[in-house]
Motif scaffolding. Structure first.
Motif, PDB file in Angstrom:
ATOM      1  N   ASP A 226      -0.550 -24.443  20.918  1.00 16.30           N
ATOM      2  CA  ASP A 226      -0.196 -22.982  20.837  1.00 16.30           C
ATOM      3  C   ASP A 226      -1.758 -22.258  20.494  1.00 16.30           C
ATOM      4  OD1 ASP A 226       0.557 -20.406  20.472  1.00 16.30           O
ATOM      5  OD2 ASP A 226       2.180 -20.937  18.925  1.00 16.30           O
ATOM      6  N   CYS A 227      -2.141 -22.736  19.455  1.00 19.07           N
ATOM      7  CA  CYS A 227      -3.400 -22.128  18.945  1.00 19.07           C
ATOM      8  C   CYS A 227      -4.495 -22.426  19.936  1.00 19.07           C
ATOM      9  CB  CYS A 227      -3.884 -22.704  17.466  1.00 19.07           C
ATOM     10  SG  CYS A 227      -2.684 -22.141  16.249  1.00 19.07           S
ATOM     11  N   HIS A 228      -4.637 -23.684  20.597  1.00 21.05           N
ATOM     12  CA  HIS A 228      -5.637 -23.995  21.431  1.00 21.05           C
ATOM     13  C   HIS A 228      -5.546 -23.024  22.645  1.00 21.05           C
ATOM     14  CE1 HIS A 228      -8.433 -26.421  23.994  1.00 21.05           C
ATOM     15  NE2 HIS A 228      -7.534 -25.878  25.030  1.00 21.05           N
ATOM     16  N   GLY A 229      -4.290 -22.653  23.066  1.00 20.94           N
ATOM     17  CA  GLY A 229      -4.023 -21.579  24.259  1.00 20.94           C
ATOM     18  C   GLY A 229      -4.573 -20.163  23.839  1.00 20.94           C
ATOM     19  N   THR A 230      -4.076 -19.886  22.484  1.00 23.20           N
ATOM     20  CA  THR A 230      -4.726 -18.366  22.377  1.00 23.20           C
ATOM     21  C   THR A 230      -6.224 -18.232  22.012  1.00 23.20           C
ATOM     22  OG1 THR A 230      -3.956 -18.582  19.937  1.00 23.20           O
ATOM     23  CG2 THR A 230      -2.387 -17.565  21.251  1.00 23.20           C
ATOM     24  N   GLY A 231      -6.753 -19.571  21.386  1.00 27.34           N
ATOM     25  CA  GLY A 231      -8.082 -19.430  21.195  1.00 27.34           C
ATOM     26  C   GLY A 231      -8.880 -19.513  22.717  1.00 27.34           C
ATOM     27  N   SER A 232      -8.547 -20.443  23.500  1.00 28.17           N
ATOM     28  CA  SER A 232      -8.890 -20.391  24.805  1.00 28.17           C
ATOM     29  C   SER A 232      -8.772 -19.192  25.603  1.00 28.17           C
ATOM     30  CB  SER A 232      -8.039 -21.592  25.789  1.00 28.17           C
ATOM     31  OG  SER A 232      -8.427 -22.741  25.253  1.00 28.17           O
ATOM     32  N   CYS A 233      -7.822 -18.427  25.497  1.00 24.58           N
ATOM     33  CA  CYS A 233      -7.777 -16.973  25.855  1.00 24.58           C
ATOM     34  C   CYS A 233      -8.717 -16.061  25.464  1.00 24.58           C
ATOM     35  CB  CYS A 233      -6.595 -16.428  25.753  1.00 24.58           C
ATOM     36  SG  CYS A 233      -4.848 -17.304  26.593  1.00 24.58           S
ATOM     37  N   SER A 234      -8.943 -16.283  24.137  1.00 25.64           N
ATOM     38  CA  SER A 234      -9.868 -15.222  23.591  1.00 25.64           C
ATOM     39  C   SER A 234     -11.230 -15.783  23.954  1.00 25.64           C
ATOM     40  CB  SER A 234      -9.515 -15.473  21.978  1.00 25.64           C
ATOM     41  OG  SER A 234     -10.809 -14.735  21.330  1.00 25.64           O
ATOM     42  N   LEU A 235     -11.640 -16.811  24.088  1.00 23.39           N
ATOM     43  CA  LEU A 235     -12.888 -17.573  24.723  1.00 23.39           C
ATOM     44  C   LEU A 235     -13.274 -16.960  26.001  1.00 23.39           C
ATOM     45  CD1 LEU A 235     -12.733 -21.250  23.582  1.00 23.39           C
ATOM     46  CD2 LEU A 235     -14.303 -19.633  22.891  1.00 23.39           C
ATOM     47  N   ALA A 236     -12.134 -17.135  26.751  1.00 21.76           N
ATOM     48  CA  ALA A 236     -12.263 -16.785  28.119  1.00 21.76           C
ATOM     49  C   ALA A 236     -12.442 -15.249  28.636  1.00 21.76           C
ATOM     50  CB  ALA A 236     -11.027 -17.462  28.896  1.00 21.76           C
ATOM     51  N   LEU A 237     -11.797 -14.258  27.657  1.00 21.80           N
ATOM     52  CA  LEU A 237     -11.908 -12.767  27.878  1.00 21.80           C
ATOM     53  C   LEU A 237     -13.446 -12.532  27.213  1.00 21.80           C
ATOM     54  CD1 LEU A 237     -11.320 -10.156  28.667  1.00 21.80           C
ATOM     55  CD2 LEU A 237      -9.396 -10.015  26.941  1.00 21.80           C
ATOM     56  N   HIS A 238     -13.805 -13.194  26.125  1.00 21.39           N
ATOM     57  CA  HIS A 238     -14.884 -12.985  25.539  1.00 21.39           C
ATOM     58  C   HIS A 238     -16.268 -13.352  26.538  1.00 21.39           C
ATOM     59  CE1 HIS A 238     -16.896 -11.614  21.817  1.00 21.39           C
ATOM     60  NE2 HIS A 238     -17.367 -12.959  21.401  1.00 21.39           N
ATOM     61  N   ARG A 239     -15.878 -14.476  27.154  1.00 20.66           N
ATOM     62  CA  ARG A 239     -17.045 -14.684  28.125  1.00 20.66           C
ATOM     63  C   ARG A 239     -16.911 -13.754  29.063  1.00 20.66           C
ATOM     64  NH1 ARG A 239     -18.050 -20.807  30.314  1.00 20.66           N
ATOM     65  NH2 ARG A 239     -19.020 -21.054  28.055  1.00 20.66           N
ATOM     66  N   LYS A 240     -15.981 -13.175  29.624  1.00 20.92           N
ATOM     67  CA  LYS A 240     -15.791 -12.405  31.014  1.00 20.92           C
ATOM     68  C   LYS A 240     -16.578 -11.047  30.379  1.00 20.92           C
ATOM     69  CE  LYS A 240     -12.740  -9.688  33.704  1.00 20.92           C
ATOM     70  NZ  LYS A 240     -11.410  -9.076  33.800  1.00 20.92           N
ATOM     71  N   ASN A 241     -16.534 -10.562  29.001  1.00 24.51           N
ATOM     72  CA  ASN A 241     -17.254  -9.526  28.576  1.00 24.51           C
ATOM     73  C   ASN A 241     -18.469  -9.626  28.187  1.00 24.51           C
ATOM     74  OD1 ASN A 241     -14.744  -8.167  28.509  1.00 24.51           O
ATOM     75  ND2 ASN A 241     -14.153  -8.711  26.419  1.00 24.51           N
ATOM     76  N   GLY A 242     -19.012 -10.918  28.567  1.00 24.18           N
ATOM     77  CA  GLY A 242     -20.482 -11.201  28.431  1.00 24.18           C
ATOM     78  C   GLY A 242     -20.797 -11.925  26.886  1.00 24.18           C
ATOM     79  N   PHE A 243     -19.989 -12.371  26.505  1.00 27.23           N
ATOM     80  CA  PHE A 243     -20.088 -13.151  25.132  1.00 27.23           C
ATOM     81  C   PHE A 243     -19.867 -14.302  24.994  1.00 27.23           C
ATOM     82  CE2 PHE A 243     -19.179  -8.370  24.468  1.00 27.23           C
ATOM     83  CZ  PHE A 243     -20.654  -7.794  24.197  1.00 27.23           C
ATOM     84  N   GLU A 244     -20.498 -15.198  23.849  1.00 28.47           N
ATOM     85  CA  GLU A 244     -20.088 -16.516  23.565  1.00 28.47           C
ATOM     86  C   GLU A 244     -19.886 -16.344  22.067  1.00 28.47           C
ATOM     87  OE1 GLU A 244     -19.915 -19.344  25.744  1.00 28.47           O
ATOM     88  OE2 GLU A 244     -20.097 -17.683  27.219  1.00 28.47           O
ATOM     89  N   PRO A 245     -19.070 -17.332  21.521  1.00 26.55           N
ATOM     90  CA  PRO A 245     -18.918 -17.530  20.131  1.00 26.55           C
ATOM     91  C   PRO A 245     -20.317 -17.922  19.482  1.00 26.55           C
ATOM     92  CG  PRO A 245     -17.773 -19.310  21.034  1.00 26.55           C
ATOM     93  CD  PRO A 245     -18.165 -18.194  22.267  1.00 26.55           C
ATOM     94  N   GLY A 246     -20.489 -17.243  18.603  1.00 22.20           N
ATOM     95  CA  GLY A 246     -21.759 -17.194  17.916  1.00 22.20           C
ATOM     96  C   GLY A 246     -22.704 -16.336  17.869  1.00 22.20           C
ATOM     97  N   SER A 247     -22.127 -15.483  19.021  1.00 26.33           N
ATOM     98  CA  SER A 247     -23.288 -14.486  19.127  1.00 26.33           C
ATOM     99  C   SER A 247     -22.984 -13.126  18.134  1.00 26.33           C
ATOM    100  CB  SER A 247     -22.614 -13.617  20.583  1.00 26.33           C
ATOM    101  OG  SER A 247     -21.309 -12.888  20.317  1.00 26.33           O
ATOM    102  N   GLY A 248     -21.939 -13.296  17.291  1.00 21.96           N
ATOM    103  CA  GLY A 248     -21.637 -12.012  16.430  1.00 21.96           C
ATOM    104  C   GLY A 248     -20.746 -11.083  16.807  1.00 21.96           C
ATOM    105  N   GLU A 249     -20.643 -11.094  18.317  1.00 23.77           N
ATOM    106  CA  GLU A 249     -19.538 -10.089  18.659  1.00 23.77           C
ATOM    107  C   GLU A 249     -18.085 -10.471  18.198  1.00 23.77           C
ATOM    108  OE1 GLU A 249     -20.209  -7.218  20.364  1.00 23.77           O
ATOM    109  OE2 GLU A 249     -22.410  -7.588  20.412  1.00 23.77           O
TER     110      GLU A 249
END
Lengths: 159, 159
Positions: free
Chosen positions: A69-92
């Protein structure tokens, strides 16, 4: 095998949304799952503590469901974040997802003591709704598969 | 509303199979879910403790999945036990089920502080494989639905 996630999406959740029992960094009782990219796949590692027993010797199915479950929601967040041009660690600040549906197929008993690895492939099914296909390995053995549909957190989750 | 289960199927599991984190009576760290009959439906009550947070104010989805999971396997056990002519409290050892698949649909955020009630309808799909349709209420509000397929515990779960 690299088993640490350096830049986890959960590090970037705003404090108000970082209390999840599964993956919230501020929940002192919780599991602190950490989800990051490994190329185009997402990955979370966890070694369940001893009390998460199903039948002695095997991991509780609810703990496996929680990890997926948490891997799923975290993965969704990662993917939309990347689509928006960001990676974790960027501070966005990334988008925070909640679970619309969770499906888990338990293929074989998951042994206690093994390092669990959840691997995800993420697919956009709507700008605010993403699906994650998850494989759950104990060491190198595929023990469960899952599907999570996550949606961007709706206003009904604001107190 | 009666919120205690007098004769829970989990009271009847043999000691070796009573360690489940969700519903094992011998797991001191666990949740001790108790599943019984209410007419032809099965029921489990639980008030999740405070650490099972998703977003502050709302119950962690993994805790809901766990409740539905254990309610499912407990319901399968109740149903096959009844088919065999027994009710919990009779002293007969019931069959122990494990989860083959778990599906949860999260319909709305589940508020913390509410008493949760899982209600199940059980269907035999094979003598050793049963399906349970679950509705999860917070007080009187339907917050989630689920389906659990349980199978009689295979030999691979014996250490």
């Amino acid at each position: 095998m690299k088993t640490e996630i350096l830049n986890a999406i959960q590090d970037e959740y705003p404090d108000d949304f970082a209390w999840c029992y599964g993956c919230g960094r501020l929940n002192t009782e919780g599991n602190h799952f950490r989800t990051g990219w490994n190329g185009d796949e997402t990955v979370t590692f966890n070694q369940p503590s001893e009390e998460y027993t199903a039948i002695p010797g095997f991991v509780y199915g609810g703990a496996i469901a929680s990890l997926i479950d948490c891997h799923g929601t975290g993965s969704c967040s990662l993917a939309l974040h990347r689509k928006n041009g960001f990676e974790p660690g960027s501070g966005e600040v990334p988008p925070r997802f909640v679970t619309a549906s969770l499906n888990v197929n338990y293929l074989k008993p998951t042994p206690q003591g093994a390092l669990l690895k959840a691997v995800g492939r993420v697919e956009e099914i709507h700008p605010k709704k993403w699906k994650v296909f998850v494989e759950l390995f104990a060491d190198e053995t595929l023990c469960a598969t899952g599907e999570v549909v996550g949606v961007v957190m709706p206003a009904s989750f604001m107190k």
